[in-house]
Design a protein around this motif. Structure first.
Motif, PDB file in Angstrom:
ATOM      1  N   HIS A 281      76.175  67.061   4.577  1.00  0.00           N
ATOM      2  CA  HIS A 281      76.183  67.725   3.064  1.00  0.00           C
ATOM      3  C   HIS A 281      76.825  66.907   3.060  1.00  0.00           C
ATOM      4  O   HIS A 281      78.071  66.420   3.438  1.00  0.00           O
ATOM      5  CB  HIS A 281      76.717  68.819   2.741  1.00  0.00           C
ATOM      6  CG  HIS A 281      76.071  70.692   3.459  1.00  0.00           C
ATOM      7  ND1 HIS A 281      75.216  70.691   2.754  1.00  0.00           N
ATOM      8  CD2 HIS A 281      76.251  71.258   4.331  1.00  0.00           C
ATOM      9  CE1 HIS A 281      74.334  71.412   3.834  1.00  0.00           C
ATOM     10  NE2 HIS A 281      75.313  72.010   4.550  1.00  0.00           N
ATOM     11  N   VAL A 282      75.764  66.067   1.531  1.00  0.00           N
ATOM     12  CA  VAL A 282      77.026  65.342   0.918  1.00  0.00           C
ATOM     13  C   VAL A 282      76.826  65.504  -1.052  1.00  0.00           C
ATOM     14  O   VAL A 282      76.136  65.876  -0.941  1.00  0.00           O
ATOM     15  CB  VAL A 282      76.203  64.166   0.648  1.00  0.00           C
ATOM     16  CG1 VAL A 282      77.472  62.879  -0.750  1.00  0.00           C
ATOM     17  CG2 VAL A 282      76.259  63.249   1.994  1.00  0.00           C
ATOM     18  N   ARG A 283      77.880  65.801  -1.096  1.00  0.00           N
ATOM     19  CA  ARG A 283      77.846  66.856  -3.097  1.00  0.00           C
ATOM     20  C   ARG A 283      78.642  66.323  -3.670  1.00  0.00           C
ATOM     21  O   ARG A 283      80.024  65.883  -3.142  1.00  0.00           O
ATOM     22  CB  ARG A 283      78.339  68.650  -3.167  1.00  0.00           C
ATOM     23  CG  ARG A 283      79.335  68.497  -2.023  1.00  0.00           C
ATOM     24  CD  ARG A 283      79.796  70.277  -2.134  1.00  0.00           C
ATOM     25  NE  ARG A 283      78.798  70.704  -1.489  1.00  0.00           N
ATOM     26  CZ  ARG A 283      79.609  70.692   0.055  1.00  0.00           C
ATOM     27  NH1 ARG A 283      80.054  70.661   0.465  1.00  0.00           N
ATOM     28  NH2 ARG A 283      78.639  71.581   0.978  1.00  0.00           N
ATOM     29  N   VAL A 284      78.176  65.800  -4.685  1.00  0.00           N
ATOM     30  CA  VAL A 284      79.156  65.145  -5.738  1.00  0.00           C
ATOM     31  C   VAL A 284      78.793  65.357  -7.511  1.00  0.00           C
ATOM     32  O   VAL A 284      77.604  65.721  -7.206  1.00  0.00           O
ATOM     33  CB  VAL A 284      78.962  63.323  -5.951  1.00  0.00           C
ATOM     34  CG1 VAL A 284      79.947  62.650  -7.256  1.00  0.00           C
ATOM     35  CG2 VAL A 284      77.941  63.332  -4.321  1.00  0.00           C
ATOM     36  N   THR A 285      79.748  65.375  -8.331  1.00  0.00           N
ATOM     37  CA  THR A 285      79.303  66.228  -8.811  1.00  0.00           C
ATOM     38  C   THR A 285      80.855  65.116 -10.427  1.00  0.00           C
ATOM     39  O   THR A 285      81.420  64.096  -9.767  1.00  0.00           O
ATOM     40  CB  THR A 285      80.419  67.238  -9.751  1.00  0.00           C
ATOM     41  OG1 THR A 285      81.574  66.993  -9.303  1.00  0.00           O
ATOM     42  CG2 THR A 285      79.248  68.311  -9.064  1.00  0.00           C
ATOM     43  N   TYR A 286      80.201  64.608 -11.761  1.00  0.00           N
ATOM     44  CA  TYR A 286      80.714  62.441 -12.102  1.00  0.00           C
ATOM     45  C   TYR A 286      80.764  64.253 -13.942  1.00  0.00           C
ATOM     46  O   TYR A 286      79.525  63.783 -14.472  1.00  0.00           O
ATOM     47  CB  TYR A 286      80.230  62.319 -12.455  1.00  0.00           C
ATOM     48  CG  TYR A 286      81.347  60.973 -12.848  1.00  0.00           C
ATOM     49  CD1 TYR A 286      81.770  60.579 -14.030  1.00  0.00           C
ATOM     50  CD2 TYR A 286      80.988  59.425 -12.594  1.00  0.00           C
ATOM     51  CE1 TYR A 286      83.242  60.331 -14.103  1.00  0.00           C
ATOM     52  CE2 TYR A 286      81.122  58.892 -13.312  1.00  0.00           C
ATOM     53  CZ  TYR A 286      82.742  59.070 -14.009  1.00  0.00           C
ATOM     54  OH  TYR A 286      83.150  58.035 -14.382  1.00  0.00           O
ATOM     55  N   LEU A 287      81.501  64.722 -14.078  1.00  0.00           N
ATOM     56  CA  LEU A 287      81.446  65.204 -15.307  1.00  0.00           C
ATOM     57  C   LEU A 287      82.932  64.980 -16.010  1.00  0.00           C
ATOM     58  O   LEU A 287      84.009  64.735 -16.253  1.00  0.00           O
ATOM     59  CB  LEU A 287      82.290  67.426 -15.074  1.00  0.00           C
ATOM     60  CG  LEU A 287      81.721  67.063 -14.152  1.00  0.00           C
ATOM     61  CD1 LEU A 287      82.793  68.554 -14.108  1.00  0.00           C
ATOM     62  CD2 LEU A 287      80.851  67.535 -13.756  1.00  0.00           C
ATOM     63  N   GLN A 288      82.147  64.818 -17.774  1.00  0.00           N
ATOM     64  CA  GLN A 288      83.079  64.171 -18.603  1.00  0.00           C
ATOM     65  C   GLN A 288      83.045  65.225 -19.953  1.00  0.00           C
ATOM     66  O   GLN A 288      81.362  66.091 -20.429  1.00  0.00           O
ATOM     67  CB  GLN A 288      82.212  63.133 -19.065  1.00  0.00           C
ATOM     68  CG  GLN A 288      82.880  61.384 -17.887  1.00  0.00           C
ATOM     69  CD  GLN A 288      82.866  60.558 -18.415  1.00  0.00           C
ATOM     70  OE1 GLN A 288      81.785  60.423 -19.196  1.00  0.00           O
ATOM     71  NE2 GLN A 288      82.967  59.094 -17.456  1.00  0.00           N
ATOM     72  N   ASP A 289      83.114  65.490 -21.299  1.00  0.00           N
ATOM     73  CA  ASP A 289      83.280  66.054 -22.233  1.00  0.00           C
ATOM     74  C   ASP A 289      83.429  65.155 -23.236  1.00  0.00           C
ATOM     75  O   ASP A 289      83.160  65.840 -24.693  1.00  0.00           O
ATOM     76  CB  ASP A 289      84.516  66.536 -22.225  1.00  0.00           C
ATOM     77  CG  ASP A 289      86.107  66.414 -22.682  1.00  0.00           C
ATOM     78  OD1 ASP A 289      86.096  65.053 -22.667  1.00  0.00           O
ATOM     79  OD2 ASP A 289      86.993  67.242 -23.046  1.00  0.00           O
ATOM     80  N   TRP A 290      83.330  63.697 -23.533  1.00  0.00           N
ATOM     81  CA  TRP A 290      83.170  63.217 -24.949  1.00  0.00           C
ATOM     82  C   TRP A 290      82.061  63.422 -25.747  1.00  0.00           C
ATOM     83  O   TRP A 290      82.062  62.992 -27.312  1.00  0.00           O
ATOM     84  CB  TRP A 290      83.502  61.375 -24.833  1.00  0.00           C
ATOM     85  CG  TRP A 290      82.571  60.927 -23.835  1.00  0.00           C
ATOM     86  CD1 TRP A 290      81.892  60.973 -22.716  1.00  0.00           C
ATOM     87  CD2 TRP A 290      81.304  59.739 -24.056  1.00  0.00           C
ATOM     88  NE1 TRP A 290      80.967  59.724 -21.631  1.00  0.00           N
ATOM     89  CE2 TRP A 290      80.676  59.908 -23.364  1.00  0.00           C
ATOM     90  CE3 TRP A 290      80.510  59.580 -25.971  1.00  0.00           C
ATOM     91  CZ2 TRP A 290      79.718  59.058 -23.151  1.00  0.00           C
ATOM     92  CZ3 TRP A 290      79.522  58.582 -25.571  1.00  0.00           C
ATOM     93  CH2 TRP A 290      78.896  58.280 -24.702  1.00  0.00           C
ATOM     94  N   LEU A 291      80.823  64.188 -25.540  1.00  0.00           N
ATOM     95  CA  LEU A 291      79.943  64.735 -26.285  1.00  0.00           C
ATOM     96  C   LEU A 291      79.480  66.005 -26.398  1.00  0.00           C
ATOM     97  O   LEU A 291      78.960  66.267 -27.500  1.00  0.00           O
ATOM     98  CB  LEU A 291      78.637  64.481 -25.235  1.00  0.00           C
ATOM     99  CG  LEU A 291      78.187  62.606 -25.598  1.00  0.00           C
ATOM    100  CD1 LEU A 291      76.688  62.045 -25.391  1.00  0.00           C
ATOM    101  CD2 LEU A 291      78.467  62.169 -26.820  1.00  0.00           C
ATOM    102  N   VAL A 292      80.491  66.933 -26.625  1.00  0.00           N
ATOM    103  CA  VAL A 292      80.758  67.738 -26.589  1.00  0.00           C
ATOM    104  C   VAL A 292      80.306  68.532 -27.777  1.00  0.00           C
ATOM    105  O   VAL A 292      79.907  69.125 -27.850  1.00  0.00           O
ATOM    106  CB  VAL A 292      82.275  68.603 -25.978  1.00  0.00           C
ATOM    107  CG1 VAL A 292      82.590  70.278 -26.422  1.00  0.00           C
ATOM    108  CG2 VAL A 292      81.694  68.584 -23.692  1.00  0.00           C
ATOM    109  N   ASP A 293      81.766  67.866 -28.833  1.00  0.00           N
ATOM    110  CA  ASP A 293      81.201  67.473 -30.528  1.00  0.00           C
ATOM    111  C   ASP A 293      79.983  67.116 -30.956  1.00  0.00           C
ATOM    112  O   ASP A 293      79.878  66.314 -30.426  1.00  0.00           O
ATOM    113  CB  ASP A 293      82.862  66.828 -30.945  1.00  0.00           C
ATOM    114  CG  ASP A 293      82.180  66.722 -31.948  1.00  0.00           C
ATOM    115  OD1 ASP A 293      82.015  67.926 -33.057  1.00  0.00           O
ATOM    116  OD2 ASP A 293      83.699  66.593 -33.246  1.00  0.00           O
TER     117      ASP A 293
END
Length: 408
Positions: free
Chosen positions: A171-183
Motif C-alpha cells: 500500500h502507498v497512501r498520500v495526502t496533501y492538505l492545505q486550507d488557504w481557499l477555505v474562505d
C-alpha cells in the motif's frame, strides 16, 4: 569570458554557471534562496551566478532583483534566454507558459529547470520531452522541480525501500492538505483559472504526491479511479496584485474553473494499491503532506510538517516490542546532511531548493542526466490527465498510458 571570470579561472575557482530565472513571486523567491545558498554549503564543481531575473513589471522585477540577489533584471523572457551570461534557465511561471519557454531555452542551447507540474496538458509535456531529448544530444540538460524529493527524510525513505527494508510493497497512501481557499471570499487568482493553472489542487498539490508515490515505490501508476470537486464556484475578482498565497479581492466576481479537491485511488505496476487526496479546502491544515508505505517486511511514514523525522516499523521485530519508531534524520550519514549542521539541528522547507540546485549543478558538471527528468514530469502529467478523465466518467477505472521507462 569577462576579466573577472578570467582572473577567477586563473585563481583556480570553479567555473561559473550563469542562472537566468523567469518569475519572482513565491517560487521565484524559493529558487533564489536555493541558488544563492547551494555554493556556500556544498563544494560544487560549478558556482551558480545569479545573472538575471525576469518579470513583466519593470519596477517590481527590479525590486525583486535587488531583494533576491540577482545581478540584472529583464522584462521579456526572450531577452533573458538570449543573454550570453545565462547558461541555465529556471522557469518559475504559471503552467501555461512552461512549454513555450522551456522549448525555446533548450533550442537556444540552455540547460533548463522547470517548476512542476511540467505543463498544463499531456501534449505540451510531450513536446517538452521531445525538446529535452533533442537538447540532450547537444549537451543540454533538463529537470523538473519536484523539490520534496530533496527532503532528507524522503530521500532516506527511498534508500530504505531500495535496500528492501520493506520488502514487496502493498500500500502507498498520500495526502496533501492545505486550507488557504477555505474562505469563499479569497480572490480569483491565476491558480483558480484553468487557462493559466491547468488544474487546481490536482495539479498544484496532486502533482507532488503522485511524483512522491512513484519516486518512493520506484514504479509508475498504471491506472486510477477518481473524484474531483469545486466547492466554491464564484470568487471575487482581484482588486490588486497577488503574492504567493495571498491576494485582495473586489466586489465583482468571476467563475472558478479548476478543482478545489481531488480524491483518487490507483494501482502501481507491481500491483500495489495507492490512495491520494489533494485539497486546498482542509480547514486547519497549512501544508500537511503525509505519506505511509506498507510492505511485507515493514512500513514507513512521513509528515512534511515534521520534516526532519521519519517513522519506521520493522515487521521482523518481536510483537511485544514492535511498533513504529522515530528516526531523527539529521545525521551526517543521511542524504545531504554531511554539509549542514551537527545532529539534531533540523532543516526546513527552503533547504529542499538548496538541495535541488546542488543536484542539478553536479549533474551539469558531470554531464549526467538529472532527476526528475522531463520524462518523469510527463509521466505525472499522464496520471493527472487520467484522474480528470476518470472523474468525468463517474470514477471509472482509467488506465494511465505506459511510460517509456521507470521513474528516476
Amino acid at each position: 569570458m569577462t576579466s573577472r571570470e578570467a582572473s577567477e579561472k586563473e585563481a583556480g575557482a570553479p567555473p561559473r554557471l550563469g542562472i537566468g530565472m523567469i518569475g519572482y513571486s513565491f517560487m521565484g523567491a524559493a529558487h533564489s534562496q536555493g541558488w544563492r545558498t547551494a555554493g556556500h554549503v556544498f563544494d560544487l564543481p560549478m558556482r551558480p551566478h545569479l545573472a538575471a531575473i525576469c518579470g513583466r513589471d519593470e519596477t517590481a522585477v527590479a525590486k525583486a532583483a535587488d531583494k533576491l540577489g540577482w545581478a540584472a533584471a529583464e522584462t521579456d523572457w526572450r531577452d533573458l534566454i538570449a543573454r550570453d551570461d545565462v547558461q541555465l534557465v529556471d522557469i518559475c511561471t504559471p503552467g501555461d507558459s512552461h512549454a513555450e519557454i522551456a522549448i525555446a531555452a533548450l533550442e537556444a542551447g540552455k540547460h533548463v529547470l522547470c517548476e512542476k507540474p511540467l505543463a498544463n496538458s499531456v501534449a505540451e509535456a510531450e513536446a517538452m520531452v521531445r525538446a529535452a531529448e533533442a537538447a540532450r544530444s547537444r549537451g543540454q540538460l533538463a529537470m523538473v522541480g519536484f523539490n520534496y524529493r530533496r527532503v532528507p527524510a524522503i530521500a532516506y525513505a527511498r534508500k530504505l525501500i531500495e535496500e528492501g527494508r520493506l520488502g514487496a510493497l502493498r500500500h502507498v497512501r498520500v495526502t496533501y492538505l492545505q486550507d488557504w481557499l477555505v474562505d469563499a471570499e479569497f480572490p480569483l487568482t491565476w491558480r483558480l483559472k484553468r487557462e493559466h493553472a491547468g488544474s487546481g489542487a490536482l495539479g498544484d498539490l496532486g502533482a507532488h504526491i503522485v511524483d512522491l508515490a512513484q519516486f518512493l515505490a520506484g514504479e509508475p501508476l498504471v491506472g486510477v479511479s477518481a473524484m474531483i470537486e469545486t466547492f466554491v464556484r464564484e470568487r471575487p475578482l482581484l482588486s490588486g496584485a497577488s503574492a504567493g498565497l495571498s491576494a485582495t479581492g473586489g466586489v465583482e466576481t468571476g467563475p472558478v474553473t479548476v478543482d478545489d479537491a481531488a480524491l483518487f485511488t490507483g494501482r502501481l505496476a507491481s500491483g500495489a494499491l495507492a490512495s491520494f487526496e489533494a485539497t486546498r479546502m482542509a480547514a486547519g491544515r497549512k501544508n500537511a503532506l503525509r505519506l505511509e508505505i506498507n510492505g511485507e517486511h515493514g512500513s514507513l511514514a512521513f509528515d512534511l510538517e515534521r520534516l526532519n523525522e521519519l517513522s519506521f516499523h520493522d515487521q521482523s521485530e518481536p510483537a511485544v516490542t514492535a511498533g513504529f519508531r522515530r528516526i531523527l534524520v539529521t545525521e551526517s550519514e543521511h542524504p545531504y546532511l554531511d554539509a549542514w549542521w551537527p545532529p539534531g539541528h533540523g532543516l526546513g522547507y527552503e533547504h529542499t531548493f538548496v538541495h535541488q540546485a546542488k543536484d542539478l549543478v553536479e549533474a551539469i558538471a558531470a554531464g549526467t542526466d538529472p532527476a526528475p527528468s522531463f520524462a518523469d514530469g510527463l509521466q505525472v502529467q499522464r496520471v493527472l490527465a487520467a484522474v480528470e478523465d476518470s472523474a468525468e466518467k463517474n470514477a471509472i477505472y482509467t488506465p494511465v498510458p505506459a511510460p517509456s521507462g521507470t521513474p528516476s
